[in-house]
Design an enzyme around this catalytic site. Sequence first.
Site, PDB file in Angstrom:
ATOM      1  N   LYS A 176       0.927  -1.344   0.087  1.00 26.28           N
ATOM      2  CA  LYS A 176      -0.007   0.103  -0.085  1.00 26.28           C
ATOM      3  C   LYS A 176       0.942   1.261  -0.009  1.00 26.28           C
ATOM      4  O   LYS A 176       1.271   1.608   1.008  1.00 26.28           O
ATOM      5  CB  LYS A 176      -0.955  -0.045   1.098  1.00 26.28           C
ATOM      6  N   GLY A 228       5.717   5.298   8.950  1.00 26.50           N
ATOM      7  CA  GLY A 228       4.845   6.309   9.185  1.00 26.50           C
ATOM      8  C   GLY A 228       4.776   7.056  10.530  1.00 26.50           C
ATOM      9  O   GLY A 228       5.808   6.716  11.195  1.00 26.50           O
ATOM     10  N   SER A 229       3.607   7.584  10.735  1.00 33.35           N
ATOM     11  CA  SER A 229       3.625   8.292  12.055  1.00 33.35           C
ATOM     12  C   SER A 229       3.267   7.501  13.113  1.00 33.35           C
ATOM     13  O   SER A 229       2.792   6.379  12.784  1.00 33.35           O
ATOM     14  CB  SER A 229       2.406   9.705  11.874  1.00 33.35           C
ATOM     15  N   GLY A 233       0.686   4.591  13.577  1.00 36.68           N
ATOM     16  CA  GLY A 233       1.322   2.964  14.054  1.00 36.68           C
ATOM     17  C   GLY A 233       0.622   2.574  15.065  1.00 36.68           C
ATOM     18  O   GLY A 233       0.563   1.216  15.421  1.00 36.68           O
ATOM     19  N   GLU A 250       8.793   1.577  11.762  1.00 46.90           N
ATOM     20  CA  GLU A 250       9.544   2.545  11.944  1.00 46.90           C
ATOM     21  C   GLU A 250       8.583   3.746  11.899  1.00 46.90           C
ATOM     22  O   GLU A 250       8.029   4.200  10.926  1.00 46.90           O
ATOM     23  CB  GLU A 250      10.441   2.743  10.687  1.00 46.90           C
ATOM     24  N   CYS A 285      12.493  10.927   9.021  1.00 44.75           N
ATOM     25  CA  CYS A 285      12.281  10.734  10.497  1.00 44.75           C
ATOM     26  C   CYS A 285      13.580  10.637  11.111  1.00 44.75           C
ATOM     27  O   CYS A 285      13.602  11.153  12.434  1.00 44.75           O
ATOM     28  CB  CYS A 285      11.663   9.199  10.468  1.00 44.75           C
ATOM     29  N   GLN A 332       1.532  18.968   5.541  1.00 45.86           N
ATOM     30  CA  GLN A 332       2.817  19.343   5.901  1.00 45.86           C
ATOM     31  C   GLN A 332       3.185  20.643   5.966  1.00 45.86           C
ATOM     32  O   GLN A 332       3.960  21.177   7.031  1.00 45.86           O
ATOM     33  CB  GLN A 332       3.869  18.336   5.496  1.00 45.86           C
ATOM     34  N   GLU A 386       7.987  16.667  16.490  1.00 47.27           N
ATOM     35  CA  GLU A 386       8.988  16.570  15.314  1.00 47.27           C
ATOM     36  C   GLU A 386       8.463  17.331  14.222  1.00 47.27           C
ATOM     37  O   GLU A 386       7.317  17.299  13.698  1.00 47.27           O
ATOM     38  CB  GLU A 386       8.519  14.833  14.928  1.00 47.27           C
TER      39      GLU A 386
END
Length: 481
Positions: A176, A228-229, A233, A250, A285, A332, A386
Amino acid sequence: MISTYPVISGKYLINGEWKEIRETANVINPANTSEVVGEVALCSKEIVNEAIEAAEKAYKRWSRSNAEDRSALMNKAAEKLANIIEENVTLFVRENGKTLVEAKKDLLRCVEIMKGGATELLNWWNPEVLTGTQKVQIRRRARGVTAVISPWNSPMILTFKRVIPAILAGNTVVVKPATNCPLTIMSCLKVVAEHFPPGVINIVTGSGKVIGDTLCSDSRVRTVAFVGSTTTGKDIMKNSAENLQKVYMELGGNDPAIILDDANLDEEAIKRLKTGILRASGQVCSAIKRVYVHKSRYEEVVKKLTKEFERVVVGDGIQPDVTMGPLNNKAQFDYVNQLIERTSRSGAEVVTAGIQLNPETWDKGYYMLPSIVTGANQKSEVVQDEQFGPVIPVLPFTNIDEVIELANDSKFGLRASVWTENEELAIEMADRLEAGAVFHNNHTIFNDLALDFPGLKESGVSRETRHCGLEFFTDSYGFAN
């Protein structure tokens, strides 16, 4: 469909067949938001179920193939992919916003991952024999259908680092890609998929909620690899808990760079520091998100880093003179701009630097010049959150105990770096830093792509990998006689 769109535009892949549906969304060029690069299919839950079914069916045969054949097929696929790198670099820049140099490097790394994984597999797959009072073999087998859910910031390498070891280990995958920039991934995986039996690689696109929830709640999916975020997650973990799926994640990062009083801050060191901050416009990241500088060198670092930021050329990554492209998407872009506004209102000083390559077209894309923040405190939003953009807070410290505490004062623990001429001291500090990896006088990635150290705390869920990620996608078992 416009003829200039890539051939996979608006399509999805199931069981070796590329299919189309009417429900699509546009993929926009972040450097020129009026330009549509292609389309992405908005797959339904029913389509995702078809992909899982195809992967499950293909797994029964693919998992029984021998390692030598899988390795050979992967090497052939890598050769084919290497031949189309150049023609996909421009597409990657147009849908993602990276510079030409960044885009080409990422694509070449994908070929490296394929070749390295194919080589690693041959020895790694062999049973390990334990001798003693009983002969025991430690053997490996594939886990089953694997879901790979990719991010928009570094989609190519972060997809290939999951898809390639998964299929090399004998699994089948349902991929995906991120809706913002799926086209290059799909174009490249099209070439790869053609070298493997139908159903080994399947690709579905569209809503992260629809597809992610379906993949993570289906008992036929045995492994989920997500980048991803942290928020997403956590949702994936909740959905996958019902079936006890194995999850690799991750997630976010808030990486500290610690500059000690004896650090070498020559021109090359400052360039490395700048690159660690602004790689991919800060949308990484594992980019530096906080810089802690010993108070005796604080003014020097701020001055030198500002001067280095002044050389950054921001514009459309397709232009060879550009050294930093736009942010990838409006959400973003808006978040980082609002963060800078809030930071400035809080009393901190925000110094913006850099060169606009084409000021007359600046408002047509998600462009931002890089900024340095001084005067922020440890608990401020720009330090604790972040940023995921070209803005960096620089804070002073007085001693090592203090800066270790400041660096560890984060819910994240992905990467960190220590800048000092004393390697022994750097190692001592690394032992105390809550990070999955610590770099000395640099803040980068591992040159050896077979290494992949997970983050700590809310930066990830996995275990250390040293074999191209192969062990994550397998189960080991003992055979005794």
